[in-house]
Design a protein around this motif. Structure first.
Motif, PDB file in Angstrom:
ATOM      1  N   GLY A 296     -10.899  -0.289   7.048  1.00  0.00           N
ATOM      2  CA  GLY A 296      -9.639  -1.010   7.057  1.00  0.00           C
ATOM      3  C   GLY A 296      -8.547  -0.017   6.043  1.00  0.00           C
ATOM      4  N   LEU A 297      -9.067   0.216   4.915  1.00  0.00           N
ATOM      5  CA  LEU A 297      -8.105   0.929   3.964  1.00  0.00           C
ATOM      6  C   LEU A 297      -7.621   2.237   4.446  1.00  0.00           C
ATOM      7  CD1 LEU A 297      -6.889   1.252   1.342  1.00  0.00           C
ATOM      8  CD2 LEU A 297      -8.725   2.074   0.319  1.00  0.00           C
TER       9      LEU A 297
ATOM     10  N   VAL B 286      -1.435   4.899   8.801  1.00  0.00           N
ATOM     11  CA  VAL B 286      -0.432   4.277   9.375  1.00  0.00           C
ATOM     12  C   VAL B 286       0.789   4.869   8.500  1.00  0.00           C
ATOM     13  CG1 VAL B 286       0.978   2.282  10.134  1.00  0.00           C
ATOM     14  CG2 VAL B 286      -1.429   2.581  10.894  1.00  0.00           C
TER      15      VAL B 286
ATOM     16  N   LEU C 105       0.775  -1.227  -0.157  1.00  0.00           N
ATOM     17  CA  LEU C 105      -0.093  -0.013  -0.043  1.00  0.00           C
ATOM     18  C   LEU C 105       0.718   1.464   0.096  1.00  0.00           C
ATOM     19  CD1 LEU C 105      -2.781   1.286   0.107  1.00  0.00           C
ATOM     20  CD2 LEU C 105      -2.696   1.029   2.548  1.00  0.00           C
TER      21      LEU C 105
ATOM     22  N   THR D 197     -11.670   6.327   9.100  1.00  0.00           N
ATOM     23  CA  THR D 197     -11.261   5.190   9.898  1.00  0.00           C
ATOM     24  C   THR D 197     -12.286   4.936  10.811  1.00  0.00           C
ATOM     25  OG1 THR D 197     -10.476   6.935  11.691  1.00  0.00           O
ATOM     26  CG2 THR D 197      -8.664   5.924  10.019  1.00  0.00           C
TER      27      THR D 197
ATOM     28  N   ARG E 102      -7.506   3.159   7.532  1.00  0.00           N
ATOM     29  CA  ARG E 102      -6.719   3.107   8.919  1.00  0.00           C
ATOM     30  C   ARG E 102      -5.235   2.668   8.331  1.00  0.00           C
ATOM     31  NH1 ARG E 102     -10.408  -0.078  13.328  1.00  0.00           N
ATOM     32  NH2 ARG E 102     -11.910   1.730  13.714  1.00  0.00           N
ATOM     33  N   GLU E 103      -5.075   1.647   7.425  1.00  0.00           N
ATOM     34  CA  GLU E 103      -3.723   1.400   7.123  1.00  0.00           C
ATOM     35  C   GLU E 103      -2.908   2.634   6.369  1.00  0.00           C
ATOM     36  OE1 GLU E 103      -2.188  -1.591   7.412  1.00  0.00           O
ATOM     37  OE2 GLU E 103      -3.656  -2.230   8.558  1.00  0.00           O
TER      38      GLU E 103
END
Length: 350
Positions: free
Chosen positions: A140-141, A147, A13, A131, A143-144
């Motif tokens: 989920g996308l 990060v 990602l 998020t 949140r990733e």
């Protein structure tokens, strides 16, 4: 500067997010799933979120509300918004709210005089808005993505944190080109705040990060300057520092013998100073830490080649080679590196 290897690419990602067009596509994807989060970012919930609308300056994202309100979002990572692109946005008809979306450190890219028209959104802030949405995939996308974006923000802020403080990092920790480009833009802002002329960009062809700064020669204007430039290397750790004389013709005047001779004479008069060894010796006395990051594997000055006096008199265009071909710095050069006939400098490594 020493890095473990020249340039790294993110994985998974991170590699996707390293491309501005991919970020815009992902935000459109999240918006199609749930557009509610935009209300906290632009002040309304868009009915449509379109990509690269031709009539709207090919805006990365064009948000349109049911009541007609419009927001245009320009996403930037490694690239800059040109003055022409900015003007095109500002000339859009109607009351369009303009947003620059970028990493946190780029918040200072907006000129204070423009903040009434432009607004800044950090990419971390944008993705964080999704998020807690109901859709599991979008949540989920987002949140990733947060990060990864937070990690990039922390790397950049670490470079500019005081050495030895928590979170501080060396410039060598930036092993991705687009992060180094963001750093050069911050360098340019800092230099301008100190009264220097500064430009952050990329090298032609290779797209490598580049930062340049100028200070006028005493009693002269911006067309006759001393300059310093750092350009990152593309195939090995570190970069190249160049410093010396950099002149331009007077405003509205062509390049002529007077300006070429003035540049060359000044460089010759400072011959002992426009040299890597002289710079390093000086820094060892006033700033040993900076001196320690400089290195040089070869001579910092080339051997003179050809008849430079003819270039001073007539310029490259007026001094073709004996075979009739175009002349240039590869064929004729003084004992300085540089571009054209008005830039005279030696390089050093860092």
């Amino acid at each position: 500067m020493v890095t473990s290897q020249p340039w790294l690419r993110s994985r998974g990602l991170g590699r996707i997010l390293a491309q501005e067009t991919n970020i815009s596509d992902l935000l459109q994807f999240l918006s199609d799933s749930d557009s509610e989060p935009w209300v906290d970012l632009v002040g309304f919930v868009p009915k449509t979120v379109d990509r690269e609308v031709l009539k709207s300056n090919n805006a990365d994202l064009l948000l349109t509300a049911e009541d007609g309100r419009i927001a245009a979002v320009e996403v930037k990572l490694g690239h800059v918004m040109s003055s022409r692109q900015q003007e095109n946005y500002e000339e859009l008809p109607g009351d369009v709210n303009l947003y620059l979306a970028a990493l946190d450190l780029d918040g200072q890219r907006l000129d204070p005089d423009l903040t009434r028209r432009w607004h800044f959104l950090s990419l971390t802030q944008i993705f964080a808005a999704w998020t807690d949405v109901e859709d599991e995939v979008s949540r989920g996308l987002a949140r990733e993505a947060v990060v990864i974006l937070q990690e990039w923000d922390q790397q950049l802020f670490g470079v500019f944190a005081p050495a030895g403080t928590v979170g501080s990092a060396s410039l060598a920790s930036l092993t991705q080109k687009f992060l180094a480009r963001v750093a050069t833009r911050r360098f340019a802002v800092d230099l301008r705040s100190r009264g220097r002329l500064a430009f952050a960009g990329v090298t032609s062809g290779g797209g490598l990060p580049l930062i340049q700064a100028w200070t006028p020669v005493r009693n002269e204007g911006n067309d006759r300057c001393f300059m310093a430039e750092v350009r990152w290397w593309g195939n090995k750790p570190g970069g190249e520092l160049r410093f010396g004389v950099d002149f331009d013709p007077r405003p509205d005047e062509p390049e002529d013998e007077e300006v070429r001779r003035a540049a060359f004479d000044l460089a010759n008069n400072m011959d002992n100073h426009i040299d890597f060894n002289a710079l390093k010796e000086y820094l060892q006395g006033v700033e040993p830490r900076l001196a320690g990051v400089l290195s040089r594997e070869t001579k910092s000055r080339p051997l003179a080649k050809g008849d430079w006096e003819q270039i001073v008199r007539h310029g490259f265009a007026g001094t073709p080679l004996p075979n009739g071909k175009k002349n240039g710095r590869k064929q004729t050069t003084p004992a300085f590196y540089g571009d054209g006939a008005l830039s005279l400098d030696p390089p050093g490594g860092f």
